[in-house]
Design a protein around this motif. Structure first.
Motif, PDB file in Angstrom:
ATOM      1  N   MET A 374       0.807  -1.213   0.000  1.00 16.11           N
ATOM      2  CA  MET A 374       0.000   0.000   0.000  1.00 16.11           C
ATOM      3  C   MET A 374       0.845   1.270   0.000  1.00 16.11           C
ATOM      4  O   MET A 374       0.618   2.188  -0.802  1.00 16.11           O
ATOM      5  CB  MET A 374      -0.932   0.002   1.214  1.00 16.11           C
ATOM      6  N   TRP A 387      -9.211   1.765  -0.670  1.00 15.13           N
ATOM      7  CA  TRP A 387      -8.641   0.722  -1.516  1.00 15.13           C
ATOM      8  C   TRP A 387      -9.329   0.652  -2.867  1.00 15.13           C
ATOM      9  O   TRP A 387      -8.717   0.271  -3.864  1.00 15.13           O
ATOM     10  CB  TRP A 387      -8.688  -0.623  -0.794  1.00 15.13           C
ATOM     11  N   ASN A 409      -1.935  -7.312  -0.546  1.00 12.90           N
ATOM     12  CA  ASN A 409      -2.678  -7.184   0.706  1.00 12.90           C
ATOM     13  C   ASN A 409      -3.147  -8.572   1.095  1.00 12.90           C
ATOM     14  O   ASN A 409      -2.720  -9.565   0.508  1.00 12.90           O
ATOM     15  CB  ASN A 409      -3.831  -6.194   0.580  1.00 12.90           C
TER      16      ASN A 409
END
Length: 499
Positions: A374, A387, A409
């Motif tokens: 991220m 997201w 993720n």
């Protein structure tokens, strides 16, 4: 791969199945209730468990009434039903199931305001609101959701947690049921795989309700869920008379004085995933560690003997893990971007170099693979608050630059240049430890070296990486342990076909 559909498309699938199979909507609802109850009773087999079912007056509430009847008929003795009667409207299917509920002697209690009574049930089934919701929940429904979230009962949601947004940005301030388990119908919803869903969904199970598979597969969707059978179809068995040259030569440009572990993990993952030859381009201080840990790996000392005339002999190149930010490494990555004739796998420090020199993106070989987490993604493409926003940006940037972006993720998004987003379902929180990304980079570059197409290398590396971690028998899966597991798990996935 499994098509993931919007809530509108799933309702269209309902209508198509009803028409094609010549059944009524109430019959399809009954099928869904049976499928839900089968999973629920497996999770809660004790028939004396006290269960409260909270129903809205739409089709999700109709599901809840049918589930209450199913449970009663299966011998569950402590069933109560509470209807949130906050409107005069009710769906025909709700009304029909309300009449059927009377046949098994369950008398529902109606809630008409915010004077909610205390709830003492061990399990609450949430059937308040389904996928038809088009705006955030307010008023009495919001108050009821907030009330249920405060009680100590386990909450099991029907199809989705009430108030949950199935696709698009997830509003963290929205009122949504915090479910311990969501039993969803036919397909997981797109937003189940986005990190913001964690507050609403602890885990989910899929109940097959018999929607037309051909219709589902034929719908236009950017989101695809990778399945084991997809990976099995891509993986190639090793043929007789194969040799090390058959499986390519991977180059790993990684490591610095303080971070040689990243280079070792990446290089070993490349070798264990099946590259015929692996070379690590490392600083001189790392040579002893490389030879001691992985004698199978060849070495090039960056400061002494690495020249870009050598690039032609490598089938695939990965750069970045533990590389550092020296003047020499920046020049090295720049030369690699400009001169490589094969797709690159760019990770870690090499990604951060790109973020400060965005003009390099256009110069990367087509179908190069970026593997950001991220923070690395936001350094590259700007700060994001959601997201969903990251995935939308990834789709845009992958198309503009003909790249594959592996956005890491719990559920990793593999974004292709054509805008398709392949979601990897494998993995485990036990993998949340430093070095896991270095292993993934080594696995992806290994598949590239072996001659797999970049999109397939990204899918294989990500799926198998997660599969190795989720099957590790421990609270924490160290990256060094996962690496040793790779060839065993590849064979396990392939079954008899690996020979």
């Amino acid at each position: 791969m499994l098509n993931l559909l919007t809530s509108t498309q799933i309702r269209q699938a309902d209508s198509h199945t009803i028409s094609k199979d010549q059944i009524s909507s109430i019959d399809l609802m009954e099928t869904a209730a049976v499928a839900f109850t089968d999973i629920f009773t497996n999770q809660y087999p004790q028939k004396s468990t006290s269960i409260s079912i909270y129903c809205g007056t739409g089709n999700n509430g109709g599901d809840g009434l049918a589930i209450a009847r199913q449970l009663k008929q299966r011998g569950y003795s402590a069933i109560s039903v509470k209807i949130a009667r906050f409107t005069d409207k009710a769906s025909p299917e709700f009304d029909a199931n309300l009449k059927r509920l009377a046949e098994v002697d369950v008398a529902p209690v109606e809630i008409k305001n915010d004077n909610f009574e205390g709830e003492n049930a061990v399990v609450v089934i949430d059937a308040l609101l389904g996928t038809g919701l088009s705006r955030p929940v307010e008023g009495y429904y919001r108050a009821l959701i907030e009330f249920l979230n405060k009680i100590p009962a386990k909450i099991v949601s029907v199809d989705i947690p009430s108030g949950f947004c199935c696709e698009d940005h997830i509003d963290p301030k929205a009122a949504v049921i915090h479910s311990d388990l969501t039993i969803t119908f036919q397909l997981p919803k797109i937003n189940f795989f986005f990190p913001e869903s964690g507050a609403a969904i602890n885990r989910f199970e899929i109940a097959d309700i018999g929607l037309d598979e051909e219709f589902l597969a034929g719908q236009d969707s950017h989101f695809k869920l990778i399945r084991r059978e997809d990976v099995q179809k891509i993986l190639r068995p090793r043929k007789q008379f194969s040799h090390k040259g058959t499986f390519g030569h991977g180059l790993i440009v990684a490591g610095s004085d303080q971070t040689m572990g990243a280079a070792l993990l990446c290089a070993e993952a490349c070798m264990q995933t099946g590259a015929g030859l692996t070379t690590a381009c490392i600083p001189p201080q790392g040579l002893a560690g490389l030879n001691a840990r992985i004698p199978e790996i060849m070495a090039i000392i960056r400061e002494r003997s690495f020249t870009f005339t050598d690039l032609e002999k490598y089938n695939a190149i990965a750069a970045g893990p533990g590389l550092g930010y020296s003047e020499e490494t920046v020049k090295l990555i720049k030369d690699m971007v400009l001169k490589s004739q094969v797709p690159l796998v760019i990770d870690a420090d090499a990604l951060n170099m790109l973020s400060q020199r965005l003009e390099w993106l256009k110069k990367l070989p087509d179908y190069s693979i970026l593997t950001p987490h991220m923070k690395e993604f936001d350094r590259l493409f700007g700060q994001h608050n959601t997201w969903w926003g990251r995935v939308e940006t990834a789709k845009k940037k992958a198309a503009e630059n003909q790249l594959i972006i592996v956005l890491k993720n719990r559920y990793t998004f593999i974004v292709m240049p054509d805008g398709k987003v392949c979601i990897n379902p494998t993995g485990s929180p036990s993998m949340s430890t430093g070095g896991m990304g270095d292993v993934l980079t080594g696995m992806i570059v290994s598949f590239l070296a072996q001659g797999y197409e970049p999109k397939d290398a990204a899918i294989l590396g990500t799926y198998i990486h997660g599969y190795c971690g989720e099957n590790y028998p421990g609270y924490i899966c160290p990256p060094s342990a996962l690496v040793k597991n790779i060839p065993i798990k590849i064979s396990e996935i392939m079954g008899e076909n690996w020979l």
